[in-house]
Motif scaffolding. Sequence first.
Motif, PDB file in Angstrom:
ATOM      1  N   ARG A  51       8.592  10.724  -5.389  1.00  0.00           N
ATOM      2  CA  ARG A  51       7.843  10.716  -6.682  1.00  0.00           C
ATOM      3  C   ARG A  51       6.750  10.188  -7.069  1.00  0.00           C
ATOM      4  O   ARG A  51       6.307   9.119  -5.932  1.00  0.00           O
ATOM      5  CB  ARG A  51       9.045  10.038  -7.816  1.00  0.00           C
ATOM      6  N   ALA A  52       5.963  10.496  -7.864  1.00  0.00           N
ATOM      7  CA  ALA A  52       4.456  10.007  -8.045  1.00  0.00           C
ATOM      8  C   ALA A  52       4.555   8.280  -8.277  1.00  0.00           C
ATOM      9  O   ALA A  52       5.479   8.033  -9.176  1.00  0.00           O
ATOM     10  CB  ALA A  52       3.862  10.402  -9.072  1.00  0.00           C
ATOM     11  N   GLY A  53       3.625   7.616  -7.515  1.00  0.00           N
ATOM     12  CA  GLY A  53       3.654   6.351  -7.954  1.00  0.00           C
ATOM     13  C   GLY A  53       4.723   5.474  -7.211  1.00  0.00           C
ATOM     14  O   GLY A  53       5.195   4.188  -7.493  1.00  0.00           O
ATOM     15  N   ALA A  54       5.577   6.153  -6.284  1.00  0.00           N
ATOM     16  CA  ALA A  54       6.685   5.275  -5.426  1.00  0.00           C
ATOM     17  C   ALA A  54       6.156   4.085  -4.839  1.00  0.00           C
ATOM     18  O   ALA A  54       6.767   3.301  -4.326  1.00  0.00           O
ATOM     19  CB  ALA A  54       7.587   6.315  -4.730  1.00  0.00           C
ATOM     20  N   TYR A  55       4.891   4.215  -3.966  1.00  0.00           N
ATOM     21  CA  TYR A  55       4.192   3.230  -3.133  1.00  0.00           C
ATOM     22  C   TYR A  55       3.095   2.744  -3.703  1.00  0.00           C
ATOM     23  O   TYR A  55       2.391   3.487  -4.439  1.00  0.00           O
ATOM     24  CB  TYR A  55       4.175   3.882  -1.797  1.00  0.00           C
ATOM     25  N   VAL A  56       2.681   1.653  -3.240  1.00  0.00           N
ATOM     26  CA  VAL A  56       1.500   1.035  -3.938  1.00  0.00           C
ATOM     27  C   VAL A  56       0.720   0.139  -2.659  1.00  0.00           C
ATOM     28  O   VAL A  56       1.445   0.031  -1.595  1.00  0.00           O
ATOM     29  CB  VAL A  56       1.751  -0.259  -5.092  1.00  0.00           C
ATOM     30  N   TRP A  57      -0.620  -0.094  -2.682  1.00  0.00           N
ATOM     31  CA  TRP A  57      -1.276  -0.831  -1.709  1.00  0.00           C
ATOM     32  C   TRP A  57      -0.489  -2.289  -1.434  1.00  0.00           C
ATOM     33  O   TRP A  57       0.041  -2.924  -2.176  1.00  0.00           O
ATOM     34  CB  TRP A  57      -2.653  -1.291  -2.130  1.00  0.00           C
ATOM     35  N   PRO A  58      -0.366  -2.594  -0.096  1.00  0.00           N
ATOM     36  CA  PRO A  58       0.430  -3.789   0.205  1.00  0.00           C
ATOM     37  C   PRO A  58      -0.339  -5.243  -0.101  1.00  0.00           C
ATOM     38  O   PRO A  58       0.181  -6.213  -0.102  1.00  0.00           O
ATOM     39  CB  PRO A  58       0.697  -3.772   1.657  1.00  0.00           C
ATOM     40  N   LEU A  59      -1.606  -5.093  -0.539  1.00  0.00           N
ATOM     41  CA  LEU A  59      -2.698  -6.196  -0.819  1.00  0.00           C
ATOM     42  C   LEU A  59      -3.136  -5.722  -2.233  1.00  0.00           C
ATOM     43  O   LEU A  59      -3.657  -4.571  -2.513  1.00  0.00           O
ATOM     44  CB  LEU A  59      -3.581  -6.283   0.072  1.00  0.00           C
ATOM     45  N   THR A  60      -3.438  -7.002  -3.028  1.00  0.00           N
ATOM     46  CA  THR A  60      -4.244  -6.707  -4.125  1.00  0.00           C
ATOM     47  C   THR A  60      -5.281  -7.715  -4.299  1.00  0.00           C
ATOM     48  O   THR A  60      -4.834  -8.884  -3.596  1.00  0.00           O
ATOM     49  CB  THR A  60      -3.303  -6.762  -5.514  1.00  0.00           C
ATOM     50  N   ARG A  94       2.548  -7.426  -0.140  1.00  0.00           N
ATOM     51  CA  ARG A  94       3.577  -7.180  -0.915  1.00  0.00           C
ATOM     52  C   ARG A  94       4.272  -5.810  -0.177  1.00  0.00           C
ATOM     53  O   ARG A  94       3.796  -5.131   0.394  1.00  0.00           O
ATOM     54  CB  ARG A  94       3.251  -6.656  -2.259  1.00  0.00           C
ATOM     55  N   ALA A  95       5.504  -5.493  -0.295  1.00  0.00           N
ATOM     56  CA  ALA A  95       6.350  -4.262  -0.174  1.00  0.00           C
ATOM     57  C   ALA A  95       5.732  -3.176  -0.711  1.00  0.00           C
ATOM     58  O   ALA A  95       5.177  -3.048  -2.029  1.00  0.00           O
ATOM     59  CB  ALA A  95       7.836  -4.347  -0.462  1.00  0.00           C
ATOM     60  N   ALA A  96       5.044  -2.084  -0.094  1.00  0.00           N
ATOM     61  CA  ALA A  96       4.714  -0.933  -0.419  1.00  0.00           C
ATOM     62  C   ALA A  96       5.435  -0.129  -1.209  1.00  0.00           C
ATOM     63  O   ALA A  96       5.101   0.733  -2.020  1.00  0.00           O
ATOM     64  CB  ALA A  96       3.954  -0.213   0.712  1.00  0.00           C
ATOM     65  N   GLY A  97       6.806  -0.206  -0.829  1.00  0.00           N
ATOM     66  CA  GLY A  97       7.916   0.496  -1.931  1.00  0.00           C
ATOM     67  C   GLY A  97       9.033  -0.200  -1.662  1.00  0.00           C
ATOM     68  O   GLY A  97       9.423  -1.062  -1.109  1.00  0.00           O
ATOM     69  N   ASP A 136      17.433  -8.041   3.352  1.00  0.00           N
ATOM     70  CA  ASP A 136      17.101  -8.227   1.831  1.00  0.00           C
ATOM     71  C   ASP A 136      16.720  -6.804   1.451  1.00  0.00           C
ATOM     72  O   ASP A 136      16.196  -6.089   2.051  1.00  0.00           O
ATOM     73  CB  ASP A 136      15.630  -9.163   1.899  1.00  0.00           C
ATOM     74  N   THR A 137      16.985  -6.718  -0.012  1.00  0.00           N
ATOM     75  CA  THR A 137      16.457  -5.584  -0.560  1.00  0.00           C
ATOM     76  C   THR A 137      15.095  -6.142  -1.143  1.00  0.00           C
ATOM     77  O   THR A 137      15.136  -7.187  -1.821  1.00  0.00           O
ATOM     78  CB  THR A 137      17.568  -5.187  -1.645  1.00  0.00           C
ATOM     79  N   VAL A 138      14.046  -5.008  -1.315  1.00  0.00           N
ATOM     80  CA  VAL A 138      12.695  -5.395  -1.867  1.00  0.00           C
ATOM     81  C   VAL A 138      12.371  -4.424  -2.815  1.00  0.00           C
ATOM     82  O   VAL A 138      12.898  -3.386  -2.367  1.00  0.00           O
ATOM     83  CB  VAL A 138      11.641  -5.743  -0.815  1.00  0.00           C
ATOM     84  N   GLN A 139      11.967  -4.737  -3.894  1.00  0.00           N
ATOM     85  CA  GLN A 139      11.240  -3.527  -4.847  1.00  0.00           C
ATOM     86  C   GLN A 139       9.640  -3.313  -4.546  1.00  0.00           C
ATOM     87  O   GLN A 139       9.153  -4.282  -3.913  1.00  0.00           O
ATOM     88  CB  GLN A 139      11.431  -4.307  -6.246  1.00  0.00           C
ATOM     89  N   ARG A 140       9.311  -2.285  -4.733  1.00  0.00           N
ATOM     90  CA  ARG A 140       8.018  -1.819  -4.825  1.00  0.00           C
ATOM     91  C   ARG A 140       7.023  -2.841  -5.251  1.00  0.00           C
ATOM     92  O   ARG A 140       7.452  -3.708  -6.429  1.00  0.00           O
ATOM     93  CB  ARG A 140       7.683  -0.680  -5.547  1.00  0.00           C
ATOM     94  N   ALA A 141       5.932  -3.671  -4.544  1.00  0.00           N
ATOM     95  CA  ALA A 141       4.972  -4.764  -4.877  1.00  0.00           C
ATOM     96  C   ALA A 141       5.655  -6.105  -4.975  1.00  0.00           C
ATOM     97  O   ALA A 141       5.010  -6.978  -5.144  1.00  0.00           O
ATOM     98  CB  ALA A 141       4.295  -4.198  -6.259  1.00  0.00           C
ATOM     99  N   SER A 142       6.907  -6.331  -4.440  1.00  0.00           N
ATOM    100  CA  SER A 142       7.410  -7.553  -4.336  1.00  0.00           C
ATOM    101  C   SER A 142       6.904  -8.309  -3.050  1.00  0.00           C
ATOM    102  O   SER A 142       6.784  -7.470  -2.079  1.00  0.00           O
ATOM    103  CB  SER A 142       9.215  -7.654  -4.510  1.00  0.00           C
TER     104      SER A 142
END
Length: 189
Positions: A51-60, A94-97, A136-142
Amino acid sequence: MAVAEAIMASALVAAWALMPPAAAPTALPAPAAPAATATSTNAKVSVDSTRAGAYVWPLTPRPEITRRFDRPMFRYGRGHRGVDLAAPPGSIVRAAGTGTVTFAGSVAGRGVVSIDHPGGLRTTYEPVEPSVHAGDTVQRASPIGTLATGHPGCPRPACLHWGLRRGGDYLDPLSLLGAVHVRLKPLTG
Protein backbone atom coordinates in the motif's frame (compact mmCIF):
# COMPACT_ATOMS: atom_id res chain seq x y z
CA MET A 1 43.28 -0.38 9.49
CA ALA A 2 41.47 -0.67 6.11
CA VAL A 3 42.06 -4.44 6.08
CA ALA A 4 40.52 -4.82 9.55
CA GLU A 5 37.50 -2.74 8.48
CA ALA A 6 37.08 -4.86 5.33
CA ILE A 7 37.20 -8.07 7.40
CA MET A 8 34.63 -6.69 9.84
CA ALA A 9 32.36 -5.58 6.98
CA SER A 10 32.64 -9.03 5.36
CA ALA A 11 31.77 -10.70 8.67
CA LEU A 12 28.75 -8.41 9.06
CA VAL A 13 27.47 -9.17 5.55
CA ALA A 14 28.02 -12.91 6.02
CA ALA A 15 26.22 -12.94 9.39
CA TRP A 16 23.33 -10.90 8.00
CA ALA A 17 23.00 -13.17 4.97
CA LEU A 18 22.84 -16.27 7.18
CA MET A 19 19.98 -14.98 9.35
CA PRO A 20 16.81 -16.67 8.05
CA PRO A 21 13.84 -14.36 7.48
CA ALA A 22 10.87 -15.00 9.78
CA ALA A 23 7.84 -16.55 8.19
CA ALA A 24 5.42 -13.98 6.84
CA PRO A 25 2.00 -13.84 8.54
CA THR A 26 -0.50 -16.14 6.88
CA ALA A 27 -3.42 -13.72 7.01
CA LEU A 28 -2.74 -10.18 5.84
CA PRO A 29 -5.55 -7.73 5.15
CA ALA A 30 -6.11 -7.25 1.44
CA PRO A 31 -4.93 -3.87 0.17
CA ALA A 32 -7.68 -1.39 -0.64
CA ALA A 33 -6.19 -0.70 -4.05
CA PRO A 34 -3.88 -2.63 -6.37
CA ALA A 35 -0.40 -2.92 -4.91
CA ALA A 36 2.18 -0.45 -6.11
CA THR A 37 5.33 -2.03 -7.42
CA ALA A 38 8.71 -0.33 -7.65
CA THR A 39 11.59 -2.02 -9.36
CA SER A 40 15.22 -0.97 -9.22
CA THR A 41 17.31 -1.28 -12.36
CA ASN A 42 19.86 -3.06 -10.16
CA ALA A 43 17.38 -5.55 -8.64
CA LYS A 44 16.03 -8.73 -10.16
CA VAL A 45 13.15 -8.89 -7.65
CA SER A 46 10.51 -6.17 -7.39
CA VAL A 47 9.38 -4.82 -4.04
CA ASP A 48 5.64 -4.84 -3.43
CA SER A 49 4.94 -2.26 -0.75
CA THR A 50 1.31 -3.53 -0.51
CA ARG A 51 0.00 0.00 0.00
CA ALA A 52 1.14 3.52 -0.72
CA GLY A 53 2.97 5.10 2.20
CA ALA A 54 3.67 1.80 3.97
CA TYR A 55 7.36 2.74 4.36
CA VAL A 56 9.21 5.92 5.38
CA TRP A 57 12.80 7.16 5.52
CA PRO A 58 14.60 5.74 8.60
CA LEU A 59 16.05 9.18 9.39
CA THR A 60 14.41 12.61 9.56
CA PRO A 61 14.75 15.04 8.02
CA ARG A 62 15.27 13.26 4.69
CA PRO A 63 18.96 12.35 4.71
CA GLU A 64 21.70 12.82 2.15
CA ILE A 65 22.48 9.59 0.28
CA THR A 66 26.26 9.15 0.40
CA ARG A 67 26.37 5.74 -1.32
CA ARG A 68 23.72 3.99 -3.40
CA PHE A 69 22.71 0.35 -3.72
CA ASP A 70 24.89 -1.70 -6.10
CA ARG A 71 23.51 -5.23 -6.52
CA PRO A 72 26.21 -7.91 -6.36
CA MET A 73 26.44 -10.22 -9.36
CA PHE A 74 26.44 -13.28 -7.07
CA ARG A 75 25.83 -13.96 -3.36
CA TYR A 76 29.29 -13.05 -2.05
CA GLY A 77 30.24 -10.81 -4.97
CA ARG A 78 31.36 -7.23 -4.95
CA GLY A 79 28.62 -4.63 -4.55
CA HIS A 80 26.86 -2.48 -1.98
CA ARG A 81 23.93 -4.27 -0.34
CA GLY A 82 22.03 -1.18 0.80
CA VAL A 83 22.29 2.59 0.88
CA ASP A 84 24.33 4.83 3.18
CA LEU A 85 22.50 7.83 4.63
CA ALA A 86 24.35 10.72 6.32
CA ALA A 87 23.10 12.11 9.64
CA PRO A 88 24.60 13.53 12.82
CA PRO A 89 25.81 10.97 15.38
CA GLY A 90 23.06 10.27 17.94
CA SER A 91 20.24 10.85 15.44
CA ILE A 92 17.09 8.82 16.08
CA VAL A 93 16.86 5.83 13.71
CA ARG A 94 13.28 4.82 12.90
CA ALA A 95 11.69 1.64 11.57
CA ALA A 96 11.00 2.13 7.87
CA GLY A 97 7.82 0.07 8.19
CA THR A 98 5.71 -1.93 10.61
CA GLY A 99 7.20 -5.28 11.55
CA THR A 100 8.88 -7.50 14.13
CA VAL A 101 12.45 -7.01 15.36
CA THR A 102 14.36 -10.22 14.58
CA PHE A 103 17.77 -9.04 15.80
CA ALA A 104 19.04 -6.17 17.93
CA GLY A 105 22.64 -6.46 19.05
CA SER A 106 26.25 -6.40 18.01
CA VAL A 107 27.73 -7.98 14.87
CA ALA A 108 31.46 -7.55 14.21
CA GLY A 109 31.59 -4.84 16.89
CA ARG A 110 28.76 -2.73 15.44
CA GLY A 111 25.16 -2.35 16.59
CA VAL A 112 22.64 -3.84 14.16
CA VAL A 113 18.84 -3.95 14.11
CA SER A 114 16.93 -6.22 11.69
CA ILE A 115 13.16 -6.02 11.20
CA ASP A 116 10.92 -8.47 9.33
CA HIS A 117 8.01 -6.90 7.43
CA PRO A 118 4.98 -8.37 5.63
CA GLY A 119 5.69 -9.97 2.28
CA GLY A 120 8.94 -11.60 3.41
CA LEU A 121 10.93 -8.34 3.46
CA ARG A 122 13.68 -7.64 5.99
CA THR A 123 15.26 -4.24 6.63
CA THR A 124 18.56 -3.85 8.48
CA TYR A 125 20.08 -0.76 10.07
CA GLU A 126 23.71 -0.25 11.19
CA PRO A 127 25.62 1.13 13.09
CA VAL A 128 22.84 1.65 15.62
CA GLU A 129 22.70 1.68 19.42
CA PRO A 130 19.46 -0.37 19.66
CA SER A 131 16.55 0.72 21.87
CA VAL A 132 14.50 -2.34 20.84
CA HIS A 133 14.86 -6.08 21.43
CA ALA A 134 14.33 -9.20 19.31
CA GLY A 135 10.62 -10.05 19.34
CA ASP A 136 9.43 -6.45 19.72
CA THR A 137 6.72 -5.27 17.34
CA VAL A 138 7.48 -1.86 15.85
CA GLN A 139 5.29 0.55 13.94
CA ARG A 140 6.30 2.54 10.87
CA ALA A 141 8.49 5.52 11.95
CA SER A 142 8.84 4.32 15.56
CA PRO A 143 12.32 4.78 17.10
CA ILE A 144 14.54 1.68 17.08
CA GLY A 145 17.80 3.24 18.29
CA THR A 146 20.33 6.00 17.77
CA LEU A 147 22.92 6.37 15.03
CA ALA A 148 26.48 5.51 16.08
CA THR A 149 29.71 6.51 14.36
CA GLY A 150 32.03 4.03 12.71
CA HIS A 151 30.54 3.05 9.38
CA PRO A 152 33.50 2.34 7.03
CA GLY A 153 33.73 4.63 4.03
CA CYS A 154 31.29 7.21 5.38
CA PRO A 155 32.36 10.69 4.21
CA ARG A 156 30.44 12.38 7.08
CA PRO A 157 30.69 12.10 10.88
CA ALA A 158 28.10 9.28 10.77
CA CYS A 159 26.18 7.27 8.17
CA LEU A 160 23.37 4.77 8.53
CA HIS A 161 23.70 1.70 6.33
CA TRP A 162 20.10 0.74 5.46
CA GLY A 163 19.67 -2.65 3.83
CA LEU A 164 16.74 -4.60 2.37
CA ARG A 165 16.32 -8.16 1.27
CA ARG A 166 13.68 -10.74 0.49
CA GLY A 167 14.99 -14.19 1.35
CA GLY A 168 18.54 -14.27 -0.04
CA ASP A 169 17.93 -11.51 -2.60
CA TYR A 170 19.34 -8.08 -1.80
CA LEU A 171 17.10 -5.22 -2.94
CA ASP A 172 17.41 -1.46 -3.10
CA PRO A 173 15.79 -0.08 0.09
CA LEU A 174 14.92 3.14 -1.75
CA SER A 175 12.41 1.06 -3.73
CA LEU A 176 10.30 0.94 -0.54
CA LEU A 177 9.88 4.70 -0.88
CA GLY A 178 9.32 4.77 -4.62
CA ALA A 179 12.68 6.56 -4.85
CA VAL A 180 14.46 4.18 -7.19
CA HIS A 181 17.42 5.43 -9.22
CA VAL A 182 16.52 4.85 -12.88
CA ARG A 183 19.18 4.54 -15.57
CA LEU A 184 18.12 5.14 -19.16
CA LYS A 185 19.92 3.13 -21.82
CA PRO A 186 20.13 4.10 -25.50
CA LEU A 187 17.91 2.38 -28.02
CA THR A 188 19.71 0.08 -30.44
CA GLY A 189 18.53 0.08 -33.98
